[in-house]
Design an enzyme around this catalytic site. Structure first.
Site, PDB file in Angstrom:
ATOM      1  CE  LYS A 125      -4.312  -1.560   2.223  1.00 51.72           C
ATOM      2  NZ  LYS A 125      -5.211  -1.596   1.083  1.00 51.72           N
ATOM      3  CE  LYS A 154     -13.487  -2.735  -3.912  1.00 53.12           C
ATOM      4  NZ  LYS A 154     -14.401  -2.134  -2.976  1.00 53.12           N
ATOM      5  CE  LYS A 169      -7.871 -11.638  -2.520  1.00 55.46           C
ATOM      6  NZ  LYS A 169      -7.306 -11.112  -1.273  1.00 55.46           N
TER       7      LYS A 169
END
Ligand code: TRP
Length: 341
Positions: free
Chosen positions: A120, A211, A208
């Protein structure tokens, strides 16, 4: 603090306005099934880590999305026994308090090693401290309730390990105040999964399902039209092996479909694998999975639409009364250990 002898089960679901089938099948649904099979004995804490949400920008939709997140659990079939507690992290101030105290137990070095933090913060020159401290708040979320089983995705296992380390370090110093959550391998065993479930991207099954994937065909959203969704499954990437078998390494696309089929139908993965053993027509498998997912989405969306906001708010009010009681009692012990009381 548990009034029962069975271990407490706890999980946090980040506020999410939109869930992929991957989020749902990989985390939420197994959790609901697990909760339902234990909620006669174990306390089941399901909370919304809304303080974790604000590490990124949030908007005026937060409350609505939060309620919606909880509706997902109810629509997924969560049974509400007196042992099931729903609450918002921000309504239980002990989470933030214990987080601060654990900040004085954790080291910069160990937090620096957290993969999620590295991901992140990479390439950004202005990273908020909340992103760095995220795992410590998560440890507080778990340790306040003596939770043993913490069903989370495998991307959170590193945070679980950290939680165990912090609790151990604390206990070594102050005595047995915290209960250590089970190790990831025992979590997996408890969840009764052959491995941490990770639903893959339909187009690129090495990855994975996310979205944020650019291609619509890569992901199935819970809000997808149940008819239109079939096309996405029919166009899923497979392989040229020509055998239907579960082999995540060599046949991630086919294995992903088998996994999806197992979870939406509620059958054990082994049964689904046996049913298809010896079959070679990928199209047949896709057709079956497409039907299963379509039926699943239609049922799910109908249930979701039936739940009023007021039902969720009532559950939260009761859950937060309970959570504050349990969390404050644990926090008090910790404060005493530090001579704050
Ligand atoms: N970090 C978890 C996630 O991203 C959410 C979470 C926050 C959580 N605190 C928790 C999960 C405590 C389990 C226990 O999904």
């Amino acid at each position: 603090m548990s009034t029962t002898s069975a271990p407490t089960i706890l999980t946090g679901l980040r506020v999410n306005s939109e869930f992929t089938l991957g989020n749902f099948l990989g985390a939420l649904l197994p959790m609901v099934r697990l909760a339902n099979s234990h909620s006669n004995k174990s306390h089941i804490n399901i909370f919304v880590p809304d303080l974790h949400s604000i590490i990124a920008e949030v908007d005026g939709e937060l409350q609505q999305n939060l309620i919606k997140s909880l509706k997902y659990y109810l629509a997924a079939g969560l049974e509400l026994t007196p042992h099931v507690h729903l609450y918002r992290q921000s309504r239980v101030p002990a989470h933030s308090e214990l987080c601060w105290i654990l900040n004085c137990v954790a080291s910069m070095g160990e937090l620096n090693r957290m993969t999620q933090y590295k991901d992140k913060s990479e390439g950004k020159d202005n990273v908020n401290v909340g992103i760095f401290d995220y795992p410590v708040l998560m440890a507080a979320d778990i340790l306040l309730y003596d939770a043993v089983y913490v069903p989370v995705g495998e991307d959170q296992f590193q945070h679980l390990e950290l939680t165990r380390r912090l609790a151990q370090r604390f206990n070594n110093h102050f005595g047995e105040i915290f209960t250590l959550p089970a190790e990831p391998k025992d979590q997996i065993k408890f969840m009764n999964l052959s491995e941490g479930v990770r639903i893959r991207d339909l187009q690129n099954p090495e990855k994975k399902m996310s979205k944020s994937a650019a291609a619509e065909n890569s992901k199935i959203m819970l809000s997808d039209d149940p008819t239109a969704v079939k096309k996405k499954i029919m166009s899923a990437t497979t392989d040229s092996v020509g055998k239907i078998q579960f082999d995540m390494f060599n046949q991630p696309g086919i294995s992903n479909l088998l996994q999806i089929e197992a979870i939406v139908t509620g059958l054990p993965l082994q049964d689904v694998i046996s049913t298809w053993a010896g079959e070679t027509h990928y199209g047949d498998l896709k057709q079956k999975v497409a039907e299963s997912v379509s039926a699943f989405l239609a049922t799910f969306q109908a249930k979701l639409a039936e739940i009023p906001d007021s039902a969720v708010l009532d559950l939260l009010a009761a859950g937060e009364t309970y959570a504050n009681k349990v969390a404050n009692a644990k926090l008090y012990q910790v404060q005493k250990a530090f001579h704050l009381r």
